[in-house]
Scaffold this active site. Sequence first.
Site, mmCIF file in Angstrom:
data_model
loop_
_atom_site.group_PDB
_atom_site.id
_atom_site.type_symbol
_atom_site.label_atom_id
_atom_site.label_comp_id
_atom_site.label_asym_id
_atom_site.label_seq_id
_atom_site.Cartn_x
_atom_site.Cartn_y
_atom_site.Cartn_z
ATOM 1 N N PRO A 1 0.842 -1.201 0.000
ATOM 2 C CA PRO A 1 0.000 0.000 0.000
ATOM 3 C C PRO A 1 0.876 1.249 0.000
ATOM 4 C CG PRO A 1 0.074 -0.999 2.193
ATOM 5 C CD PRO A 1 0.805 -1.927 1.272
ATOM 6 N N MET A 2 0.543 2.204 -0.850
ATOM 7 C CA MET A 2 1.295 3.467 -0.856
ATOM 8 C C MET A 2 0.340 4.629 -1.060
ATOM 9 S SD MET A 2 4.813 2.525 -2.853
ATOM 10 C CE MET A 2 4.032 1.395 -3.991
ATOM 11 N N GLN B 1 -6.867 -1.226 3.086
ATOM 12 C CA GLN B 1 -6.149 -0.919 4.326
ATOM 13 C C GLN B 1 -6.807 0.262 5.033
ATOM 14 O OE1 GLN B 1 -2.291 1.274 4.796
ATOM 15 N NE2 GLN B 1 -1.553 -0.697 5.516
ATOM 16 N N CYS C 1 2.346 3.488 9.665
ATOM 17 C CA CYS C 1 2.523 4.872 9.209
ATOM 18 C C CYS C 1 3.210 5.717 10.292
ATOM 19 C CB CYS C 1 1.186 5.479 8.826
ATOM 20 S SG CYS C 1 1.392 7.128 8.132
ATOM 21 N N GLY D 1 10.293 -4.158 2.070
ATOM 22 C CA GLY D 1 11.392 -3.204 2.172
ATOM 23 C C GLY D 1 12.543 -3.458 1.231
ATOM 24 N N ASP D 2 12.780 -2.465 0.389
ATOM 25 C CA ASP D 2 14.015 -2.374 -0.403
ATOM 26 C C ASP D 2 14.156 -3.395 -1.530
ATOM 27 O OD1 ASP D 2 14.571 -0.382 1.438
ATOM 28 O OD2 ASP D 2 15.837 -1.670 2.673
ATOM 29 N N GLY E 1 6.947 -2.070 -2.720
ATOM 30 C CA GLY E 1 6.430 -0.703 -2.796
ATOM 31 C C GLY E 1 7.121 0.097 -3.879
ATOM 32 N N ARG E 2 8.191 0.794 -3.488
ATOM 33 C CA ARG E 2 8.843 1.716 -4.421
ATOM 34 C C ARG E 2 9.370 1.023 -5.666
ATOM 35 N NH1 ARG E 2 12.319 4.120 0.353
ATOM 36 N NH2 ARG E 2 12.200 1.907 0.863
HETATM 37 C C1 LIG Z 1 4.903 7.019 -1.035
HETATM 38 C C2 LIG Z 1 4.681 5.920 -0.033
HETATM 39 C C3 LIG Z 1 3.448 5.781 0.577
HETATM 40 C C4 LIG Z 1 3.220 4.761 1.513
HETATM 41 N N1 LIG Z 1 1.980 4.617 2.058
HETATM 42 C C5 LIG Z 1 1.716 3.558 2.864
HETATM 43 C C6 LIG Z 1 0.401 3.306 3.332
HETATM 44 O O1 LIG Z 1 -0.565 4.020 3.007
HETATM 45 N N2 LIG Z 1 0.215 2.229 4.151
HETATM 46 C C7 LIG Z 1 1.249 1.396 4.522
HETATM 47 O O2 LIG Z 1 1.028 0.437 5.258
HETATM 48 N N3 LIG Z 1 2.498 1.603 4.069
HETATM 49 C C8 LIG Z 1 2.749 2.648 3.245
HETATM 50 N N4 LIG Z 1 4.011 2.820 2.750
HETATM 51 C C9 LIG Z 1 5.062 1.833 3.089
HETATM 52 C C10 LIG Z 1 5.149 0.748 1.997
HETATM 53 O O3 LIG Z 1 3.967 -0.029 1.961
HETATM 54 C C11 LIG Z 1 6.353 -0.178 2.196
HETATM 55 O O4 LIG Z 1 6.175 -0.972 3.337
HETATM 56 C C12 LIG Z 1 7.663 0.577 2.323
HETATM 57 O O5 LIG Z 1 7.770 1.568 1.316
HETATM 58 C C13 LIG Z 1 8.888 -0.358 2.204
HETATM 59 O O6 LIG Z 1 8.843 -1.092 1.020
HETATM 60 P P1 LIG Z 1 9.648 -0.655 -0.335
HETATM 61 O O7 LIG Z 1 11.085 -0.461 0.038
HETATM 62 O O8 LIG Z 1 9.399 -1.816 -1.261
HETATM 63 O O9 LIG Z 1 9.047 0.633 -0.808
HETATM 64 C C14 LIG Z 1 4.270 3.850 1.846
HETATM 65 C C15 LIG Z 1 5.510 4.002 1.224
HETATM 66 C C16 LIG Z 1 5.735 5.008 0.295
HETATM 67 C C17 LIG Z 1 7.076 5.108 -0.354
#
Ligand SMILES: Cc1cc2nc3c(=O)[nH]c(=O)nc-3n(C[C@H](O)[C@H](O)[C@H](O)COP(=O)(O)O)c2cc1C
Length: 330
Positions: free
Chosen positions: A16-17, A71, A101, A202-203, A224-225
């Site tokens: 979720p982002m 979520q 969050c 993560g990552d 995510g990213r």
């Molecule tokens: C722009 C952005 C918005 C995010 N919004 C949420 C969110 O609404 N709910 C949540 O549980 N995590 C949120 N996250 C966290 C991501 O779900 C994820 O756990 C975190 O970015 C690490 O994973 P990644 O390195 O693959 O990005 C957000 C992350 C980013 C970068």
Amino acid sequence: MKIGSVELPSPYAIAPMAGMTDTAFRRLVKRHGGCGLVVTEMVSSEGLVRGIDRTLEYAEYTDEERPISIQIFGGDPEKMAAAAQIVEGMGADIVDINMGCPVPKIAKHNAGCSLMREPAHAAQVVGAMAKAVKIPVTVKMRAGWNDDDRNAPTLAKMVQDAGAAAIAVHGRTAAQSYTGQADWDLVARIADQLTIPVFGSGDCIEPQQIVDRMRSGVGGVLVGRGVLRNPWILAQAADLAAGRPPKAVTPAERGQFLFDYIELLLRERVDEARAMTHDRWVINKLRALGSWYTKGLDNGSHLRTAINSADSLTVLCDAIGAFFLNPVQA
Ligand SMILES: Cc1cc2nc3c(=O)[nH]c(=O)nc-3n(C[C@H](O)[C@H](O)[C@H](O)COP(=O)(O)O)c2cc1C
């Protein structure tokens, strides 16, 4: 791979982002394959219970996204249970609780990651929701609030006992926000301890990293990213896991993804355009995605600048076309 009775076609999911993983984006990623679960942007339990239009829009999804998890965030067990019932009534497959969050605006309402500071209360929220709905209730947490309180292993066990059907752990603390590295050893330890599926987050920026993380014993990986940079990453991870070479993505396909996104957005959220023109809203959405999508591309900063300075959809589309379809002139 199952969460409660919900079968996932793949263990890789879009994390979720907020501001990014809207229904249009999720649909497009899903169409490219490899994606077993999508999760909405976080949705306010308070807004759901009060029936606020804007909140309901964040929870919108289409059938092609299934299985879909909505979520929600909030800290009050009764309101979270009522919101879970609304989510169930909307036909979602899973309801997920945001316990990750770190943003003060959310955390100060005893929601998001601040729930991790009161594990007994957090478990009460899960218990109230699990009692209120038949769909699986899941939890997304961080490693802990800060380095002195990396309590995800304890909380994970507590929410499992309270009725959670799966959890996801982003291996950073709230204090870390997005700095440093996600602690996948911690994620693996939690996965080893629990009987419910544990997703790690993560990552993962390269498809091979997703495949490697799966070997740590997690049930699945939330990306995510990495998906914002490369919407094909889940499909490519599925290729690698099956022993196939990962799908090669051409510049034309990368450009087409943005055109498809624009086209879907133009048909959506007309309500949100009340305060501004719909085109402006679409341009803003493309700016948000562009800041991630252009990372790692040759001359990506040129495209980022062009998207950020585009003041109409025509200029925006010309910039995307010039960059991906006609790179010599870009
Ligand atoms: C722009 C952005 C918005 C995010 N919004 C949420 C969110 O609404 N709910 C949540 O549980 N995590 C949120 N996250 C966290 C991501 O779900 C994820 O756990 C975190 O970015 C690490 O994973 P990644 O390195 O693959 O990005 C957000 C992350 C980013 C970068």
